[in-house]
Design a protein around this motif. Structure first.
Motif, PDB file in Angstrom:
ATOM      1  N   ALA A 343       0.729  -1.240   0.146  1.00  0.00           N
ATOM      2  CA  ALA A 343      -0.044  -0.129   0.074  1.00  0.00           C
ATOM      3  C   ALA A 343       0.678   1.338  -0.020  1.00  0.00           C
ATOM      4  N   GLY A 361      -2.874  -0.361   5.418  1.00  0.00           N
ATOM      5  CA  GLY A 361      -2.734  -1.651   5.054  1.00  0.00           C
ATOM      6  C   GLY A 361      -2.411  -2.781   6.270  1.00  0.00           C
ATOM      7  N   VAL A 416      -5.859   0.241  -0.220  1.00  0.00           N
ATOM      8  CA  VAL A 416      -6.040  -0.851   0.763  1.00  0.00           C
ATOM      9  C   VAL A 416      -6.416  -2.165   0.082  1.00  0.00           C
TER      10      VAL A 416
END
Length: 516
Positions: A343, A361, A416
């Motif tokens: 991420a 993340g 995400v």
């Protein structure tokens, strides 16, 4: 003349002597009378003092006796008042009971009257129906021109034909159900066979092997009539397998934290050398405390590795628990760390701040630390936990949206979601069979925990037994039997599984005290 003078002198001397004696006697009598008077006065004084002392002592005794009598009087009066109060209470209770009994007698008498009225109505209706039946039979005979025997024969023929038709239909349904059951049984046999040859995958995630100093330890672990192994399995929720493996036993459980606690406790028991239920409980509690410390340390190490700061102790502890959680065979903590870095890289490539992406993340699967304890999707569970801990709204929403449980609204939500998918979809990251196996065991425990009165539940024996501990004060023996039946029915309706699952309900009351 001298002779006369001598006589006179002698007479005078004698008179004086007599006078002296008389005077002495008088004086001595006077002294004696004074002494007698003094003695009498002393005796009077002594009598008076004795009389005063006796009167004072009598007055003191009378006062003491009066006080004792007053105290006894007060005590008797208090007892009398208490007894009178108790009698009044008893009388009040008796009056209440008498009133209640009178009310119950009135109710019973009213029910008797109602029953008599109902019986009379039933008798009247019965007579009416009987008259209608006779009239109907007469009318039927008149219309059909049949006697009762002929009409009975026709009715029985029609009933026989109808019954034959229904029996044939039921036989067809039974045959169809038997075919379906045969197909399901065949599928169970095939699934069971596949499971037996796929133990390597499940074993890697659900068993731990504990070495023993010698084979004699297996008997000590089992204990007299199996009490030690039962206590160990009940306290840990782990299946303790003792087989022909030399100098080793196997711990099997789908919950890795529970299995690790059992492994630590068993290794300490072996080192200590004393194995009985009390020591087992003590070492299991110590292992749980050590496991809690280890989980917190794992969470700190993971956060430091990723470079995430400002996490609360509760969030850090939940992150640490992810090390002992798998998703389709993939370690969730390793997956969270990997998703955090992915991420952050995606955000950097898009010229966006990498910090929030890395944090979201890293935290996106925190709900999996408690998803077997809390109902609902793990994404929403995690977002609720982060929201209560004070995380920013964009990170909370990104965690909630990473499986589309809520609509994605921001770029961070998409980052995400993509990072999670990339980490999970890489070759070799996950195994479907392990996740299905764990989900089934979690489902078994959630079904049991949904019923009131249940304290704990454990899926053991590779999911072939569901052991349930109930609260002895809330659940009696008959209710325990009903809980076993209810859970078995719910499992049949909601879970797909090979073979059969044994549901065991344990109701145990223990008392303890200390010798000091």
């Amino acid at each position: 003349m001298p002779g006369i003078n001598g006589i006179i002198s002698s007479a005078i001397y004698a008179g004086m002597l007599i006078l002296g004696i008389v005077i002495g006697l008088l004086i001595e009598g006077y002294i004696a009378r004074n002494r007698v008077e003094s003695a009498r006065e002393l005796v009077r004084k002594m009598e008076q003092e004795a009389r005063s002392s006796i009167e004072a002592e009598n007055a003191k005794n009378r006062l003491k006796l009066q006080e004792e009598l007053e105290e006894k009087k007060n005590s008797l009066e208090n007892k009398f008042v208490a007894r009178q109060s108790e009698l009044q209470k008893t009388e009040h209770r008796l009056i209440q009971k008498e009133t209640f009994l009178d009310h119950r007698v009135e109710q019973v008498e009213q029910k008797d009257r109602d029953l008599d009225i109902a019986q009379e109505k039933l008798r009247s209706k019965t007579e009416t129906l009987e008259g209608q039946r006779v009239a109907a039979e007469t009318e039927l005979q008149r219309i059909a021109q049949l006697n009762p025997e002929e009409a009975r024969t026709i009715v029985l023929d029609r009933a026989e034909k109808d019954t034959r038709s229904r029996v044939a239909k039921m036989v067809g349904e039974v045959v169809h159900d038997a075919q379906l059951q045969a197909d399901a049984k065949a599928a169970e046999v095939i699934a069971s066979s596949i499971q037996k040859i796929a133990t390597a995958y499940v074993g890697e995630s659900t068993i731990s092997v504990v070495p023993l100093p010698s084979e004699d330890w297996k008997g000590r672990i089992i204990g007299r009539e199996g009490r030690n192994i039962r206590a160990f399995e009940t306290l840990t929720g782990v299946d303790l397998l003792i087989d022909d493996t030399p100098e080793a036993v196997t711990l099997s459980a789908f919950n890795p934290i529970r299995r690790e606690v059992a492994r630590i406790a068993l290794e300490r028991l072996v080192v200590d050398g004393r194995i009985h239920p009390a020591h087992i409980e003590q070492f299991v509690e110590e292992a749980e405390r050590q496991m809690d410390e280890r989980v917190f340390s794992e969470g700190q190490q993971a956060a430091n590795h990723v470079g995430i700061a400002g996490l609360s102790d509760e969030i850090t502890r939940l992150i640490g628990r992810l090390k002992y959680r798998t998703s389709y065979g993939q370690n969730v903590l390793a997956h969270s760390v990997e998703a955090a870095f992915i991420a952050a890289n995606i955000a950097s490539e898009l010229k966006l701040p990498a910090g929030p992406a890395k944090r979201a993340g890293f935290l996106h699967d925190i709900g999996k630390a408690v998803d077997y304890e809390v109902e609902g999707p793990h994404a929403l569970i995690g977002s609720d936990i982060l929201n209560k801990s004070g995380e920013s709204g964009d990170i909370v929403h990104a965690v909630a949206a990473h499986h589309a449980d809520v609509p994605m609204e921001t770029v961070l939500d998409v980052i995400v979601h993509v990072a999670d998918a990339l980490s999970a979809s890489r070759p070799g990251a996950r195994r479907e069979s392990v996740e299905s196996y764990i989900k089934r065991l979690e489902k078994l425990e959630s079904i049991a925990n949904s019923i009131p009165g249940i304290k704990k539940s454990y899926a053991i024996q590779a999911g072939r037994e569901l052991r349930i501990l109930v609260e002895p004060d809330e659940v009696d023996e008959s209710l325990a039997a009903k809980i076993a039946m209810d859970v078995a029915r719910k499992v049949e309706l909601e879970v797909s599984y090979p073979g059969q699952i044994k549901v065991t309900v344990v109701r145990e009351t223990r008392y303890s005290d200390y010798a000091k």
